[in-house]
Design a protein around this motif. Structure first.
Motif, PDB file in Angstrom:
ATOM      1  N   ASN A 132      -1.053  -0.684  -5.592  1.00  0.00           N
ATOM      2  CA  ASN A 132      -1.389  -1.633  -4.321  1.00  0.00           C
ATOM      3  C   ASN A 132      -1.640  -3.212  -4.860  1.00  0.00           C
ATOM      4  OD1 ASN A 132      -1.776  -3.092  -1.813  1.00  0.00           O
ATOM      5  ND2 ASN A 132      -2.913  -1.132  -1.025  1.00  0.00           N
ATOM      6  N   THR A 172       0.875  -1.327  -0.012  1.00  0.00           N
ATOM      7  CA  THR A 172      -0.018   0.056   0.004  1.00  0.00           C
ATOM      8  C   THR A 172       0.815   1.392  -0.097  1.00  0.00           C
ATOM      9  OG1 THR A 172      -1.731   1.189   1.369  1.00  0.00           O
ATOM     10  CG2 THR A 172      -0.218  -0.338   2.460  1.00  0.00           C
ATOM     11  N   ASN A 190      -6.238 -12.662  -9.619  1.00  0.00           N
ATOM     12  CA  ASN A 190      -5.317 -11.725  -8.892  1.00  0.00           C
ATOM     13  C   ASN A 190      -4.474 -11.063 -10.060  1.00  0.00           C
ATOM     14  OD1 ASN A 190      -6.634 -12.183  -6.515  1.00  0.00           O
ATOM     15  ND2 ASN A 190      -5.003 -13.337  -5.511  1.00  0.00           N
ATOM     16  N   TRP A 212      -3.075 -10.475  -0.888  1.00  0.00           N
ATOM     17  CA  TRP A 212      -3.773 -10.754   0.284  1.00  0.00           C
ATOM     18  C   TRP A 212      -5.300 -11.042   0.508  1.00  0.00           C
ATOM     19  CZ3 TRP A 212      -0.346  -7.262   4.282  1.00  0.00           C
ATOM     20  CH2 TRP A 212       0.845  -7.938   3.996  1.00  0.00           C
ATOM     21  N   VAL A 213      -5.935 -10.616  -0.596  1.00  0.00           N
ATOM     22  CA  VAL A 213      -7.358 -10.896  -0.336  1.00  0.00           C
ATOM     23  C   VAL A 213      -8.094 -11.627  -1.401  1.00  0.00           C
ATOM     24  CG1 VAL A 213      -7.737  -8.565   0.860  1.00  0.00           C
ATOM     25  CG2 VAL A 213      -7.909  -8.587  -1.437  1.00  0.00           C
ATOM     26  N   GLY A 214      -7.252 -11.869  -2.493  1.00  0.00           N
ATOM     27  CA  GLY A 214      -7.805 -12.886  -3.521  1.00  0.00           C
ATOM     28  C   GLY A 214      -7.135 -14.252  -3.566  1.00  0.00           C
ATOM     29  N   GLU A 233      -2.091  -5.659  -0.339  1.00  0.00           N
ATOM     30  CA  GLU A 233      -3.246  -5.648   0.471  1.00  0.00           C
ATOM     31  C   GLU A 233      -4.442  -5.636  -0.205  1.00  0.00           C
ATOM     32  OE1 GLU A 233      -0.285  -3.952   0.677  1.00  0.00           O
ATOM     33  OE2 GLU A 233       0.147  -3.381   3.059  1.00  0.00           O
ATOM     34  N   HIS A 234      -4.502  -5.003  -1.405  1.00  0.00           N
ATOM     35  CA  HIS A 234      -5.746  -4.957  -2.282  1.00  0.00           C
ATOM     36  C   HIS A 234      -5.732  -5.927  -3.332  1.00  0.00           C
ATOM     37  CE1 HIS A 234      -6.503  -0.391  -1.342  1.00  0.00           C
ATOM     38  NE2 HIS A 234      -6.357  -0.998  -0.331  1.00  0.00           N
ATOM     39  N   LEU A 283      -4.271  -2.688 -12.091  1.00  0.00           N
ATOM     40  CA  LEU A 283      -3.998  -1.513 -10.996  1.00  0.00           C
ATOM     41  C   LEU A 283      -2.521  -1.133 -11.760  1.00  0.00           C
ATOM     42  CD1 LEU A 283      -4.743  -2.980  -7.430  1.00  0.00           C
ATOM     43  CD2 LEU A 283      -6.067  -1.665  -8.855  1.00  0.00           C
ATOM     44  N   LYS A 317      -6.300  -8.468 -12.022  1.00  0.00           N
ATOM     45  CA  LYS A 317      -6.267  -7.216 -11.343  1.00  0.00           C
ATOM     46  C   LYS A 317      -5.221  -6.521 -11.116  1.00  0.00           C
ATOM     47  CE  LYS A 317      -8.347  -6.167  -6.850  1.00  0.00           C
ATOM     48  NZ  LYS A 317      -9.150  -6.676  -5.611  1.00  0.00           N
TER      49      LYS A 317
END
Lengths: 288, 158, 652, 326, 363
Positions: free
Chosen positions: C95, C69, C110, C102-104, C98-99, C117, C113
């Motif tokens: 990021n 981040t 991922n 770690w979340v997918g 964190e975005h 980004l 994504k």
């Protein structure tokens, strides 16, 4: 059919006036804090070799994705290794242009417009009066004349700006001042430490220089307020309007007299100009 | 919490998050490994007050299937008042979508603080499920006006 | 632009669920990207070195790092690119930890994504501009508004730190509420003995310029450069000449003037010095009570004054000062207790406020420190204290707890016993709120040692019966009606925001809450800052608090001021809004909404234009979202940048 | 004395103190009025000197006030026009003291599209060669043909829901202001759209906006669009819309216009009237007007002291259920 | 060659037949009811063709699109170095426009010399325009009625003028009579669905042409417009009076069949983009705004002066006196403020032109 009207023909073989030449920046010269010069070469070697223009003609530089903007080709047609354009940072295109480096791609549509009446100037004394970025169009003509030095009489160059930091093309001036076949006068508006040349506004220095009006042509370019007072000074020095040549700047898009925005009355700056004598300007509509 | 099946085709969801609370909340969710659907991409802004409601419609008309705005909870705005203005503007803007023919559930705004990782997870999961329930949006998706992007179809020039 | 993209593995933190090499490959086809590479730990020493080398060797003019981040490492990488000669703002982060990682769970999703980004960061970077912080000169002087204990502390600490201080106090003397107190809890030490010397320090400190009996007329300017106009109210006494001898106050024939300092517990003369320890110790004429100024004949004080200080023609006058920072320490008011008609507040002379009671307790008070009932001067034996009068009572618009009443009530119960050993005190309370060092022990002492009888419950009514007052209430612990006959009823009146607080807040361009208390910058992390740069808060103007907290805030505000003005010039964050004057039409919408007063109206050749005061702008972008024609743009969050990010996401 | 004669007298009295008085004069044909800038007493002769008289006073003359700021001007207003002035004053875009407002009891103004629609199939308003108002009817000549239309049927929609037929503020008033009519704006136009499915609504806009020629008459006719000369429609920084002939971008511009007017629009309808392509662009603005009325109970252009609701806030908003979702 | 006839019933068949060779455009009611707005649209069989009411817009965009791509480009990097590719869009398909009024067709004749590089002695021809122009057949429909804003006869045209038309169609009660005007018109008329026109149909058509022409007021003499407008250039009071009510929008220019100005802008998404030519208007302030912020035409007064000046003075002085206006009257009809170009020109010349229809009684 009795119709006399002939539709203009479509000739697919003709070069598309809207299609820029792809070009590469060879060198970027930082002239002042807000003026940079760009030396470019067309990517198509043949096109570059065959590229011909006259002093005073302009070109549209393209930044793809940003747009086009008009600049005078300020290198001389007699020196062919590159085309030079100088841009003062003002709008979107010039700002983007200032971000470019050697190696970057650029588009160029040139030559456009008319040119300085350099043939009519042969055998005459020439006085160049430039202010700030206004030196750019004078540079091309001056370089051209220096390469054809014998065709012209005395050459005087008066160039001024606010401060030493605002003067462009100092690499040229160094060279020119070393020559004895032209007279070069530099001036700045206010005293500055280390400044060895004239101090004073261009019109005042011009009056002081007192170049003879006989058989002379004055070529001037600069900010409107400077032009206004230079014209007054030239008049006092005995120059008539036919002897004064200037070059105009206007918002242009197509550069070929179609898109309609650069007209002053029935004259189009992009095709009838940008070079005009003062006598021509006097006859044009009052809408500068 | 609604679960998304693994093989559901991803939709395009744009999130506008304020830097201080919600972006931080999304970070907190990351640090806590709170697994979320992957559809949403976050655009970081300083404040929800920076969100021009027109960004939302611009996204929806450019191909987004859903738009989420998240800021600091009211009274917690890093800039004191930004989210108060945002609240009014976004609330009013909501009225426009159905008139245009856009399901108003394609846009939501909410508040997530920097500490609310689990809440962020829930917000993302619920919103993504909501958009999946609506399906892909079709506005101007294959509009001819995007033709200008089709470079290379014309004649290559030297 | 030549953009370099660096994709971080973050060990396995990112690489485990994102195909980093695929992201690198995708980045290579993004606009203006000339270099893309992966990196094990981008933030590590070698990771940062790789960025620096690539900038130098490949002539990069912008850098994107896709890693964690930006709230973590953005400053780190900005320094990295700056070391390599780039402007630190030609940098963007994506990021993808964190975005994304770690979340997918789905690696393909991922990765897609992460690519988005990165593309978004590249598109944003393409529109970034070189930003250079500006330095603005600052006046190394602070204005302290309010001469209560918080203001005094702030002023003294600032002066101690070498800062010039201008203190403005609306009353004729500094000292504030604390100067009216007899003793302070929980130490029961003498209030004026603690405060007095500090007040004298203010008077004697050469760095402090004191303007008592004065108000802020207006404030303009911005951090480092405030222009303050102070209105000095007419005192009818030339304070330069007045020696504070007090002779005039003895001879003044108008002796029925309301005694503000004593909360109306006594009367004073038209020309008076509020209390013996007053700073400045100068006389002031209350025009309304003065026989001469209210149209009659008198002039006694002028005749008697040995230094010819009395000047009945004096008018309010205004002075201006330049300061670099402002500390607001304007304290609080007691809420209007007369709204409690059921307590007889304002109607029965022997129902008084706790602050009036302080004056009765005080040796410098109207009774010389003897507790006497206002009605008949008799010493009360049965004293009833009613707590939460105007606190925790939504019915009067005061749902909050004033915080200090439990403590001073306990103190007053103790002092009552000290003064009148055979007295009995009763305290009606809702809850006893006594967190704080030695506080709870103190309230217990009042009950256990001083035998104050605490009754949990509210009083329903107070009415006179003979020369006594009947107090009817309920004891909720035993569930019974209680009826007491009291000689004196003391209402523990809560505090409220000073009546003039909203007006001052508007002058200072700071926010205030629904009650009128000034809003701090952040409830946890910026307790003495405001959202207006250069304006700080101390004491009860920010929310009710007791003396130690007020003093602590005074010192904290001073520390902030000293930190701010430690240099002659202030560096401003260049990520501010700016106005394209060619596009501005002067509609003032941005000026209206700016929470910081950072945009002003300027006249540019006859046309109104908005202008951002960079030093004040905090970079929220509210103006940018407000300007209909986009003439105001927030650097690095311009409309074009957000639109480019939107397009970058939606095109893919 | 007829209202328009009274107005002429007021205008003549006003002229000496002002740069000009803006009113309505003849347009290109019998159906059209047109703004007239009266500078000299003789200019006043043509005031409302048209077959439709006050009924043809369609232009909202408040439009011209911001560009004339710095000069004192008089302006004749219908009730709806006066609301634009109120809003301009509230936003400090014009100075109240620079405007002399002349009101009259407006009985409604014509809607030319309604007139055209009322003509027989295939006929258009441009064929009208003469017109006269007789009682409650408009008598039209189309060459040798005569057609009568009921005034009530060709009155602009905004007039049928008008709450302010007299000026909200005025410095002079011709005649006597009637009582404010008891009407409620039911937003029937929006309801008709909302009766469609979402898909149909979207198709509706796609079809309507496809006619847009991007002339921006809607914007330039809007009295509140004071930044029209610097509009985002033509700017690249910010670059909200492209210059392509794209329905998407045309609709986007209408959304931008409506959004910028949210909480400010008085519903004068000039945008829609000005549109040469007949696009119902007012609908989008009315969507916001309805929303703003619901949420804030606010009607623009009624109070010179009011702050437009989107330029202010309340810490606690009574009508925003912000936690309804999540 | 004899004229052809197509009945109303068979019209759509013929247009469909044409569609095999041309992209056919025709006036269509695009509104929600019988009085919806009429504009030009690509022909579709079940479209709401309308010939009774004059299209609100001119047919200009059928040859000169509102926006078109001049150059596609691809930027980006190759081998770590900046790269650039340029492409020019391919030739557009042949087009036939059916049912445009004569004024619209004459408008293209104003375009022609400019886009054929008259200012550069033909050195810079605009191929984008020329290729469309040459690939478009204009089937003009003679006006059976004229509107009170029509003034084609002031500028050399008329309701059934064949100038600029490739085919002239005249609507009779039962169908259209089609007369070939140019050689290019032949391509449109080569269809088995067309019957030869009868003498009585020819006669009917001629009668209609005469009647429509007769409805217009006699034209004033505009030959002095070039010098008159030049003389008025600095008369600021004149222009202020004419321009006060102007909104400075682009309705007049965008509806105008002869206004040919354009803008060039770049659009890009990522590495792909296009240089686009789109209509621009001298009535809009940004048209002449320079990067410095200087604008030679600051106000609507200067801008209106340029529009009128261009049409009635500058253009004629450059193009053999031809006025750059075809009298379609759309700028008047659709002006939100009723700015009347006829009046400005006659005011400038100092004559009274009776505007509109003969039977008209204004005011």
């Amino acid at each position: 059919m009795a119709d006399a009207y002939t539709l203009p023909a479509y000739d697919p073989g003709q070069r598309n006036p809207y299609l820029p030449y792809a070009a590469t920046i060879l060198e970027v010269i930082t002239e002042t804090y807000n003026i940079k010069s760009f030396r470019i070469r067309l990517d198509d070697e043949k096109a570059h070799r065959e590229f011909a223009f006259e002093p005073g003609q302009v070109g549209q530089l393209s930044l793809f994705g940003v747009g086009e903007s008009t600049f005078v080709i300020n290198s001389s047609p007699t020196r062919k290794e590159y085309l030079q354009f100088s841009a003062m940072r003002a709008g979107e295109v010039t700002t983007a242009l200032h971000g470019l480096q050697a190696g970057d791609k650029i588009g160029v549509r040139a030559p456009l417009g008319n040119h300085f009446p350099y043939k009519d100037m042969q055998g005459k004394d020439i006085i160049f009066i430039g202010g700030g970025i206004g030196m750019a169009p004078l540079r091309t003509l001056l370089l051209f004349m220096l390469d054809n030095r014998k065709d012209y009489g005395g050459i005087t160059v008066l160039y001024g700006a606010k401060s030493p930091e605002d003067l462009s093309f100092m690499y040229d001036f160094k060279e020119w001042m070393a020559r004895d076949d032209i007279k070069v006068v530099l001036t700045i508006d206010k005293e500055a430490p280390g400044w060895e040349h004239k101090v004073g506004l261009i019109p005042n220095v011009l009056t002081e220089l007192d170049p003879g009006a006989d058989n002379a042509v004055a070529v001037t370019c600069g900010p409107p307020i400077m032009i206004k007072f230079v014209l007054q000074a030239l008049k006092k020095l005995g120059f008539n309007d036919e002897q004064i040549v200037t070059t105009l700047e206007k918002r242009m898009k197509c550069g070929i007299g179609i898109c309609g925005r650069c007209n002053i009355g029935d004259k189009y700056v992009c095709i009838d100009g940008p070079v005009f004598t003062q006598a021509q300007l006097n006859k044009m509509a009052n809408e500068m | 919490m609604p679960e998304l099946t693994e093989n559901t085709k991803e939709l395009r969801i744009v999130g506008f998050l304020c830097n201080w609370c919600s972006y931080g909340g999304a970070d907190t969710a990351g640090v806590g490994r709170f697994i979320q659907p992957t559809d949403l991409r976050i655009i970081r802004l300083p404040c929800s007050g920076r969100v021009n409601p027109l960004f939302i419609i611009k996204a929806l008309m450019s191909g987004a299937d859903g738009v989420l705005v998240s800021g600091c909870h009211p009274r917690d705005c890093h800039y004191a008042e930004g989210n108060f203005y945002a609240r009014r503007r976004l609330e009013v803007f909501k009225h426009l979508l159905p008139v245009l023919g856009i399901d108003r559930r394609r846009f939501e705004y909410t508040w997530v603080s920097a500490s609310e990782g689990p809440r962020w997870q829930k917000v993302v999961t619920d919103f993504t499920a909501q958009i999946h329930a609506l399906g892909p949006a079709k506005f101007f998706a294959d509009a001819p006006e995007l033709d200008f992007l089709k470079a290379g179809e014309g004649v290559m020039q030297p | 632009m030549k953009i370099g993209v660096f994709i971080c593995h973050c060990g396995s933190n990112i690489a485990a669920t994102v195909d980093v090499l695929k992201v690198v490959e995708s980045a290579k086809s993004m606009p203006e990207v000339v270099y893309a590479v992966n990196s094990m730990y981008t933030c590590s020493e070698p990771g940062q070195q790789a960025i620096e080398e690539a900038i130098k060797e490949r002539g990069l003019t912008g850098v994107v790092v896709a890693s964690c981040t930006p709230r973590m490492h953005e400053p780190t990488f900005r320094r990295t690119v700056e070391r390599a000669g780039l402007n630190r703002y030609m940098f963007e982060m994506a990021n993808i930890r964190e975005h994304v990682s770690w979340v997918g769970k789905d690696k393909a999703a991922n990765t897609a994504k992460a690519v988005d980004l990165v593309r978004m960061a590249v598109e944003k970077l393409r529109l970034d501009k070189v930003l250079i912080p500006k330095f603005i000169p600052a006046t190394r002087k602070v204005l302290v508004i309010g001469g209560g204990v918080a203001g005094i502390q702030a002023a003294l600490d600032c002066a101690e730190g070498g800062m010039d201080v201008v203190m403005v106090e609306s009353e004729p003397s500094i000292g504030g509420k604390m100067s009216k107190l007899d003793k302070t809890f929980p130490t029961v030490d003498c209030s004026s003995c603690v405060l007095g010397p500090r007040m004298v320090d203010v008077a004697q400190n050469e760095r402090i310029e004191l303007h008592a009996y004065s108000e802020i007329a207006s404030i303009s300017g911005y951090v480092g450069n405030f222009d303050v106009t102070i209105r000095k109210k007419a005192t009818y006494v030339d304070w330069d000449k007045c020696t504070g001898c007090g002779l005039c106050t003895e001879k003044c024939p108008s002796k029925k003037s309301y005694d503000r300092f004593n909360e109306g517990m006594g009367e004073t003369t038209a020309i008076n010095i509020p209390f013996p320890q007053a700073i400045p110790k100068k006389a002031t004429i209350t025009a309304a009570s003065c026989r001469l100024l209210s149209g009659g004949k008198c002039g006694v004080c002028a005749k008697i004054c040995t230094s010819q200080a009395v000047d009945y023609t004096q008018k309010d006058r205004e002075i201006t000062v330049k300061v670099g920072a402002v500390v607001a320490a304007t304290g609080y008011d007691l809420m209007d207790w007369t709204v409690y008609g059921e307590y007889g507040a304002g109607r029965y002379p022997d129902v008084i406020t706790s602050l009036q009671y302080e004056r009765l307790l005080s040796a410098s008070g109207p009774t010389g420190g003897h507790i006497r009932r206002p009605s008949d001067g008799r010493e009360p034996k049965e004293v009833v204290f009613i707590q939460c009068v105007g606190s925790r009572d939504p019915s009067v618009g005061r749902p909050y707890c004033s915080g200090f009443c439990c403590m001073y009530t306990a103190k007053q119960a103790i002092l009552t016993k000290d003064h009148i050993p055979d007295s009995r005190s009763y305290v009606f309370y809702m809850d006893i709120r006594s967190p704080g060092k030695g506080y709870d022990e103190f309230t217990r002492r009042a009950q256990e040692e001083y035998k104050a009888q605490y009754i949990r419950g509210r009083v329903s009514t107070v009415y006179p019966k003979g020369d006594k007052l009947v107090v009817k209430g309920v004891d909720t612990l035993v569930g019974e009606q209680v009826e007491l006959e009291a000689d004196l009823v003391v209402l523990a009146v809560g505090g409220e925001a000073s009546q003039n607080a909203p007006k001052l807040a508007e002058k200072l361009r700071i926010s205030y809450d629904g009650y009128g208390f000034f809003m701090e910058g952040h409830p946890k992390l910026k307790p003495v800052e405001t959202n207006t740069a250069g304006v700080y808060l101390a004491g009860s103007c920010q929310g009710l608090k007791d003396i130690p907290s007020s003093v602590a805030q005074g010192s904290a505000a001073a520390a902030k001021v000293l930190g701010l003005l430690s240099k002659d010039k202030l560096e401003s964050d260049p990520q501010t809004a700016g106005v394209d004057v060619k596009r501005c039409v002067g509609c003032r919408k941005c000026i209206n909404v700016c929470p910081f007063g950072a945009i002003r109206e300027v006249d540019m050749r006859g046309q109104i234009k908005a202008e951002v005061i960079e030093a004040v702008c905090q970079g929220c972008g509210l103006c940018t979202a407000t300007c209909p024609q986009g003439a105001v743009q927030l650097s690095h969050f311009t409309d074009n940048q957000v639109l480019a990010e939107v397009e970058a996401l939606c095109q893919s | 004395m007829a209202i328009h004669e009274q107005l002429k007298k007021i205008i003549l009295d006003t002229l000496p103190g002002v740069e000009c008085v803006i009113g309505w004069g003849p347009g290109q044909d019998a159906l059209h009025g047109s703004p007239v800038f009266m500078r000299k007493p003789e200019d006043v002769d043509s005031f409302m000197d048209t077959p439709l008289g006050a009924f043809g006073a369609v232009n909202n003359l408040a439009l011209f006030l911001p560009e004339l700021s710095g000069k004192k001007v008089g302006v004749v207003v219908k009730g709806c026009d006066s609301r634009s002035i109120v809003q301009l004053v509230a936003e400090k875009l014009i100075k109240r003291e620079e405007v002399v407002i002349i009101g009259f009891p407006c009985e409604g103004a014509a809607d030319l599209t309604k007139i055209e629609k009322a003509l027989p199939e295939g006929r258009e308003a441009g064929e009208v060669t003469g017109a006269a108002i007789v009682g409650e009817t408009l008598k039209l000549s189309l060459g040798s043909e005569e057609i009568s239309l009921g005034l009530a049927d060709i009155k602009a929609d905004k007039c049928t829901r008008c709450k302010t037929p007299g000026a909200v503020i005025s410095d002079a008033f011709a005649g006597i202001a009637g009582k404010a009519p008891e009407v409620r704006d039911e937003y029937a136009d929006l309801a008709a759209l909302e009766a469609m499915s979402l898909d149909e609504r979207f198709k509706f806009w796609e079809r309507e906006m496809s006619r847009c020629i991007r002339c921006y008459a809607c914007r330039n006719a809007c009295p509140l669009c004071v930044c029209r000369d610097h509009c985002v429609a033509g700017s690249r920084s910010p670059h909200w819309i492209t210059q392509t002939d794209s329905t998407r971008d045309k609709l986007m511009f209408q959304i931008i216009h409506a959004t910028h007017l949210a909480g400010r629009c008085t519903g004068c309808g000039e945008c829609q009237r000005a549109c040469p392509a007949g696009i119902p662009v007012l609908l989008l603005k009315r969507t916001f007007n309805r929303g703003v009325a619901e949420i804030f109970g606010y009607d623009a252009g009624m109070d010179t002291e009011a702050t437009p609701p989107l330029l202010t806030f309340q810490v606690e908003e009574a009508h925003i259920k912000e936690r309804e979702w999540q | 060659m004899s004229n052809k006839f197509i009945s109303h019933e068979k019209l759509r068949d013929w247009l469909e037949d044409l569609s095999a060779r041309f992209e056919v455009w025709a006036p269509v009611n695009t509104g929600q009811d019988a009085k919806g707005v009429v504009v030009y649209r690509p022909f579709v069989r079940d479209g709401a063709l309308e010939f009774a009411r004059k299209p609100v817009e001119s047919a200009k965009h059928t040859v000169f699109p509102r926006s078109e791509t001049l150059v596609n480009f691809k930027t980006g990097a190759k081998d770590g170095k900046p790269a650039l590719e340029l492409h020019v869009p391919e030739d557009p398909p042949a087009r036939a426009v059916f049912g445009l009024p004569s004024c619209d067709a004459r408008g293209f004749q104003i375009f022609d010399p400019v886009y054929n590089g008259s200012g550069t002695q033909g050195l810079a021809r605009d191929n984008y325009y020329l290729r469309r122009r040459n690939a478009t057949v204009l089937i003009v429909k003679a006006c059976s009625k004229v509107l009170n804003t029509c003034f084609c006869n002031w500028v050399g045209g008329g309701p059934a003028c064949t100038e600029g038309a490739d085919v002239l169609a005249t609507e009779l009660p039962d169908g259209f009579i089609l007369a070939q005007v140019t050689a290019r018109g032949e391509a449109a008329l080569g269809s088995a669905l067309l019957a030869p026109a009868s003498d009585s149909q020819e006669k009917q058509a001629r009668k209609l042409h005469e009647e429509a022409g007769a409805a217009l007021c006699a034209p004033p003499d505009l030959s002095a417009s070039v010098s008159a407008l030049r003389g008025k250039f600095d008369d600021s009071a004149f222009w202020e009076a004419e321009a006060s009510k102007c909104l400075s929008c682009g309705a007049c220019t965008y509806l105008c069949p002869t206004c040919y100005c354009f803008n060039i802008t770049d659009e890009a998404r990522g590495v792909l983009g296009a240089r686009i030519r789109s209509w621009d208007a001298c009535m809009l302030p940004l048209f002449t705004m320079e990067a410095s912020g200087h604008n030679p035409r600051t106000g609507k007064i200067q801008r209106l002066r340029n529009r009128i000046g261009h049409k009635f003075s500058y253009y004629p002085s450059l193009h053999n006196g031809r006025i750059a206006c075809c009298g379609c009257g759309r700028c008047i009809k659709s002006c939100p403020s009723s700015v009347d170009i006829r009046r400005i020109v006659t005011d400038a010349i100092g004559i009274t032109g009776t505007a509109g229809l003969k039977e008209q009684k204004n005011g």
